[in-house]
Scaffold this motif. Structure first.
Motif, short mmCIF file in Angstrom:
data_model
loop_
_atom_site.label_atom_id
_atom_site.label_comp_id
_atom_site.label_asym_id
_atom_site.label_seq_id
_atom_site.Cartn_x
_atom_site.Cartn_y
_atom_site.Cartn_z
N GLY A 147 0.81 -1.23 0.00
CA GLY A 147 0.00 0.00 0.00
C GLY A 147 0.84 1.27 0.00
O GLY A 147 0.34 2.34 0.34
N ASN A 148 2.12 1.16 -0.40
CA ASN A 148 2.99 2.35 -0.35
C ASN A 148 3.35 2.91 -1.72
O ASN A 148 4.26 3.73 -1.84
N LEU A 149 2.64 2.48 -2.76
CA LEU A 149 2.98 2.97 -4.10
C LEU A 149 2.30 4.32 -4.30
O LEU A 149 1.07 4.42 -4.21
N SER A 150 3.10 5.34 -4.58
CA SER A 150 2.53 6.68 -4.69
C SER A 150 1.89 6.90 -6.06
O SER A 150 2.42 6.48 -7.08
N HIS A 151 0.72 7.57 -6.05
CA HIS A 151 0.06 7.93 -7.31
C HIS A 151 -0.04 9.44 -7.43
O HIS A 151 -0.89 9.96 -8.13
N ASP A 152 0.85 10.15 -6.69
CA ASP A 152 0.77 11.61 -6.67
C ASP A 152 1.10 12.24 -8.01
O ASP A 152 0.45 13.18 -8.45
N ASP A 153 2.14 11.70 -8.68
CA ASP A 153 2.56 12.30 -9.95
C ASP A 153 2.00 11.49 -11.12
O ASP A 153 2.53 10.45 -11.49
N LEU A 154 0.90 12.01 -11.69
CA LEU A 154 0.24 11.28 -12.78
C LEU A 154 1.01 11.39 -14.08
O LEU A 154 0.73 10.68 -15.04
N SER A 155 1.99 12.33 -14.13
CA SER A 155 2.67 12.55 -15.41
C SER A 155 3.74 11.49 -15.68
O SER A 155 4.24 11.39 -16.78
N ALA A 156 4.08 10.68 -14.65
CA ALA A 156 5.08 9.62 -14.88
C ALA A 156 4.50 8.28 -14.47
O ALA A 156 3.89 8.16 -13.40
N TYR A 157 4.64 7.28 -15.34
CA TYR A 157 4.15 5.94 -15.01
C TYR A 157 5.18 5.23 -14.15
O TYR A 157 6.39 5.37 -14.38
N ASN A 158 4.71 4.44 -13.15
CA ASN A 158 5.66 3.63 -12.38
C ASN A 158 6.07 2.41 -13.23
O ASN A 158 5.52 2.17 -14.31
N ALA A 159 7.05 1.65 -12.71
CA ALA A 159 7.64 0.57 -13.51
C ALA A 159 6.60 -0.50 -13.87
O ALA A 159 6.63 -1.05 -14.98
N VAL A 160 5.67 -0.79 -12.95
CA VAL A 160 4.65 -1.82 -13.23
C VAL A 160 3.72 -1.33 -14.34
O VAL A 160 3.38 -2.09 -15.26
N GLN A 161 3.33 -0.05 -14.27
CA GLN A 161 2.47 0.50 -15.34
C GLN A 161 3.18 0.42 -16.68
O GLN A 161 2.59 0.00 -17.68
#
Ligand code: HEM
Length: 208
Positions: free
Chosen positions: A118-132
């Protein structure tokens, strides 16, 4: 006096565009067309199943084999033309390079662990995380495989070199099925994530 920023340059008022219009338009056209392809494809599958199960008629479209094939081919043209536009612009504008690459296994593992705790941040929508990034690139590749194997099943004589790439006609059917299953698996996660992070859904609609 109230000042109105008509130039859109006031940093306090400006909201950066996260998804340009071409991404949003191609994304939603694709979403509708892919849902038509999946649900009509299930009906086509039911006429000659590869495995000992059928899809419930209630979640298929087309009514019968010929009707489902008409839906499948109609949506196929939309998916192919729209997909070519999206991939071409994704490459030419550098969006794929900026947003979907690189994919580093260590980052994927770290982001999966963060997501599960539950610690994955979604604050910055302009960059996808590695899983995305992995999932988006994966589903684009699955889309290419599903189209190629579909063409191989559709025209196994005219496109026999393509069909041979999958072993034979039956091989192409299995590949087509598993690529569909991968897309459905992606969609299950993708839609849940979009609902869990509604601002990402708003950004895919309004762009900001
Ligand atoms: C009702 C169905 C769908 C919903 C609600 C939905 C929602 C979204 C949202 C909210 C984003 C932005 C994610 C973010 O900014 O974090 C996104 C991006 C994306 N979606 Fe979907 N989606 C749907 C269907 C699909 C389908 C059918 C596919 C492909 C088979 C797909 C592939 C993608 C891809 C590749 C991206 C990244 C686009 C880019 O940045 O270039 N989506 N989707």
């Amino acid at each position: 006096m109230v000042s109105v920023d008509i130039s859109g340059t006031d940093p306090a008022l400006r909201m950066d565009v996260i998804h340009p219009r071409w991404v949003r338009v191609t994304h939603w056209i694709n979403a509708v067309a892919i849902l038509m392809m999946i649900t009509s494809g299930w009906r086509v599958y039911n006429a000659s199943p590869l495995f000992p199960f059928l899809f419930p008629d209630s979640i298929t479209i087309g009514g019968w084999l010929a009707g489902a094939l008409l839906w499948h081919f109609a949506a196929m043209w939309v998916v192919v033309v729209n997909g070519i536009v999206y991939v071409t612009l994704g490459i030419l504008t550098g969006r794929f390079r900026r947003k979907l690459l690189p994919i580093r296994p260590a980052e994927v593992v770290a982001d999966i662990k963060a997501a599960l705790s539950g610690n994955l941040s979604h604050d910055d929508l302009s960059a996808y995380n590695a899983v995305q990034r992995l999932l988006y690139l994966g589903v684009i590749l699955a889309g290419a495989v599903v189209v190629a194997s579909g063409l191989a099943i559709w025209k196994p004589v005219q496109l026999q070199e393509l069909t041979m790439l999958f072993g034979d006609y039956e091989g192409a059917r299995y590949v087509h099925f598993f690529a569909m299953a991968a897309i459905v698996g992606f969609l299950a996660i993708h839609i849940v994530m979009a609902l869990l992070v509604p601002k990402s859904l708003r950004a895919m609609i309004s762009g900001r």
